[in-house]
Design a protein around this motif. Structure first.
Motif, PDB file in Angstrom:
ATOM      1  N   PHE A  11       0.834  -1.201   0.000  1.00 28.44           N
ATOM      2  CA  PHE A  11       0.000   0.000   0.000  1.00 28.44           C
ATOM      3  C   PHE A  11       0.870   1.254   0.000  1.00 28.44           C
ATOM      4  O   PHE A  11       0.648   2.183  -0.783  1.00 28.44           O
ATOM      5  CB  PHE A  11      -0.934  -0.010   1.213  1.00 28.44           C
ATOM      6  CG  PHE A  11      -1.806   1.209   1.327  1.00 28.44           C
ATOM      7  CD1 PHE A  11      -2.940   1.329   0.546  1.00 28.44           C
ATOM      8  CD2 PHE A  11      -1.496   2.221   2.217  1.00 28.44           C
ATOM      9  CE1 PHE A  11      -3.757   2.453   0.644  1.00 28.44           C
ATOM     10  CE2 PHE A  11      -2.300   3.342   2.323  1.00 28.44           C
ATOM     11  CZ  PHE A  11      -3.434   3.451   1.530  1.00 28.44           C
ATOM     12  N   LEU A  12       1.891   1.279   0.854  1.00 32.98           N
ATOM     13  CA  LEU A  12       2.780   2.435   0.937  1.00 32.98           C
ATOM     14  C   LEU A  12       3.577   2.609  -0.350  1.00 32.98           C
ATOM     15  O   LEU A  12       3.737   3.728  -0.839  1.00 32.98           O
ATOM     16  CB  LEU A  12       3.728   2.301   2.135  1.00 32.98           C
ATOM     17  CG  LEU A  12       4.737   3.432   2.313  1.00 32.98           C
ATOM     18  CD1 LEU A  12       4.035   4.776   2.468  1.00 32.98           C
ATOM     19  CD2 LEU A  12       5.630   3.146   3.510  1.00 32.98           C
ATOM     20  N   VAL A  59       2.114   3.085  10.613  1.00 29.09           N
ATOM     21  CA  VAL A  59       2.895   4.159   9.995  1.00 29.09           C
ATOM     22  C   VAL A  59       2.747   4.118   8.473  1.00 29.09           C
ATOM     23  O   VAL A  59       2.545   5.151   7.822  1.00 29.09           O
ATOM     24  CB  VAL A  59       4.382   4.062  10.407  1.00 29.09           C
ATOM     25  CG1 VAL A  59       5.243   5.038   9.626  1.00 29.09           C
ATOM     26  CG2 VAL A  59       4.541   4.276  11.897  1.00 29.09           C
ATOM     27  N   ALA A  60       2.815   2.928   7.895  1.00 30.60           N
ATOM     28  CA  ALA A  60       2.714   2.790   6.442  1.00 30.60           C
ATOM     29  C   ALA A  60       1.338   3.228   5.938  1.00 30.60           C
ATOM     30  O   ALA A  60       1.244   3.940   4.929  1.00 30.60           O
ATOM     31  CB  ALA A  60       2.984   1.342   6.042  1.00 30.60           C
ATOM     32  N   TYR A  61       0.285   2.820   6.631  1.00 21.20           N
ATOM     33  CA  TYR A  61      -1.060   3.212   6.190  1.00 21.20           C
ATOM     34  C   TYR A  61      -1.292   4.708   6.347  1.00 21.20           C
ATOM     35  O   TYR A  61      -1.882   5.345   5.470  1.00 21.20           O
ATOM     36  CB  TYR A  61      -2.127   2.423   6.938  1.00 21.20           C
ATOM     37  CG  TYR A  61      -2.252   0.993   6.475  1.00 21.20           C
ATOM     38  CD1 TYR A  61      -2.452   0.687   5.135  1.00 21.20           C
ATOM     39  CD2 TYR A  61      -2.171  -0.064   7.379  1.00 21.20           C
ATOM     40  CE1 TYR A  61      -2.551  -0.626   4.704  1.00 21.20           C
ATOM     41  CE2 TYR A  61      -2.283  -1.376   6.952  1.00 21.20           C
ATOM     42  CZ  TYR A  61      -2.473  -1.656   5.614  1.00 21.20           C
ATOM     43  OH  TYR A  61      -2.591  -2.946   5.196  1.00 21.20           O
ATOM     44  N   VAL A  62      -0.816   5.299   7.427  1.00 22.41           N
ATOM     45  CA  VAL A  62      -1.001   6.740   7.631  1.00 22.41           C
ATOM     46  C   VAL A  62      -0.240   7.523   6.559  1.00 22.41           C
ATOM     47  O   VAL A  62      -0.791   8.438   5.925  1.00 22.41           O
ATOM     48  CB  VAL A  62      -0.558   7.165   9.053  1.00 22.41           C
ATOM     49  CG1 VAL A  62      -0.466   8.672   9.174  1.00 22.41           C
ATOM     50  CG2 VAL A  62      -1.519   6.600  10.081  1.00 22.41           C
ATOM     51  N   LEU A  63       1.015   7.173   6.320  1.00 27.49           N
ATOM     52  CA  LEU A  63       1.795   7.863   5.295  1.00 27.49           C
ATOM     53  C   LEU A  63       1.191   7.632   3.915  1.00 27.49           C
ATOM     54  O   LEU A  63       1.139   8.552   3.093  1.00 27.49           O
ATOM     55  CB  LEU A  63       3.257   7.415   5.323  1.00 27.49           C
ATOM     56  CG  LEU A  63       4.185   8.126   4.347  1.00 27.49           C
ATOM     57  CD1 LEU A  63       4.221   9.631   4.606  1.00 27.49           C
ATOM     58  CD2 LEU A  63       5.583   7.542   4.424  1.00 27.49           C
ATOM     59  N   GLY A  64       0.710   6.429   3.654  1.00 22.78           N
ATOM     60  CA  GLY A  64       0.082   6.140   2.368  1.00 22.78           C
ATOM     61  C   GLY A  64      -1.160   6.975   2.129  1.00 22.78           C
ATOM     62  O   GLY A  64      -1.352   7.528   1.050  1.00 22.78           O
ATOM     63  N   VAL A  65      -1.998   7.090   3.141  1.00 23.66           N
ATOM     64  CA  VAL A  65      -3.205   7.918   3.009  1.00 23.66           C
ATOM     65  C   VAL A  65      -2.821   9.378   2.786  1.00 23.66           C
ATOM     66  O   VAL A  65      -3.420  10.064   1.946  1.00 23.66           O
ATOM     67  CB  VAL A  65      -4.118   7.747   4.244  1.00 23.66           C
ATOM     68  CG1 VAL A  65      -5.207   8.798   4.276  1.00 23.66           C
ATOM     69  CG2 VAL A  65      -4.719   6.351   4.265  1.00 23.66           C
TER      70      VAL A  65
END
Length: 85
Positions: A11-12, A59-65
């Motif tokens: 995702f990221l 962290v990956a999902y937040v940065l990806g969004v």
């Protein structure tokens, strides 16, 4: 590896690719583009993920969004600027 982390990583990776593609698509050639997620935010996120690896997926999902939101805003602004009057 952990499948949840693998999905977060994919995702990221996709979000960062979209972020970079939108930056190149709407680059004007007169300096850096407005908005977007750039080096400082990515370095901070990687640092947090390294210090707290158990929270990598979050962290990956937040940065990806954030990347998707910034890319959408950049595309909308670029389309609005290029719209004929």
């Amino acid at each position: 590896g952990d499948p949840a982390r693998a999905l977060a990583c994919v995702f990221l990776t996709f979000a960062l690719a979209v972020n970079i593609a939108s930056a190149f698509a709407f680059a004007t050639g007169d300096g850096p583009t407005r908005g977007g997620i750039w080096n400082a935010e990515i370095i901070i996120a990687v640092g947090v993920a390294c210090v707290f690896p158990e929270h990598f997926a979050i962290v990956a999902y937040v940065l990806g969004v954030l990347c998707f939101v910034a890319s959408g805003a950049r595309v909308a602004a670029g389309i609005a600027e290029r719209k004929p009057s």
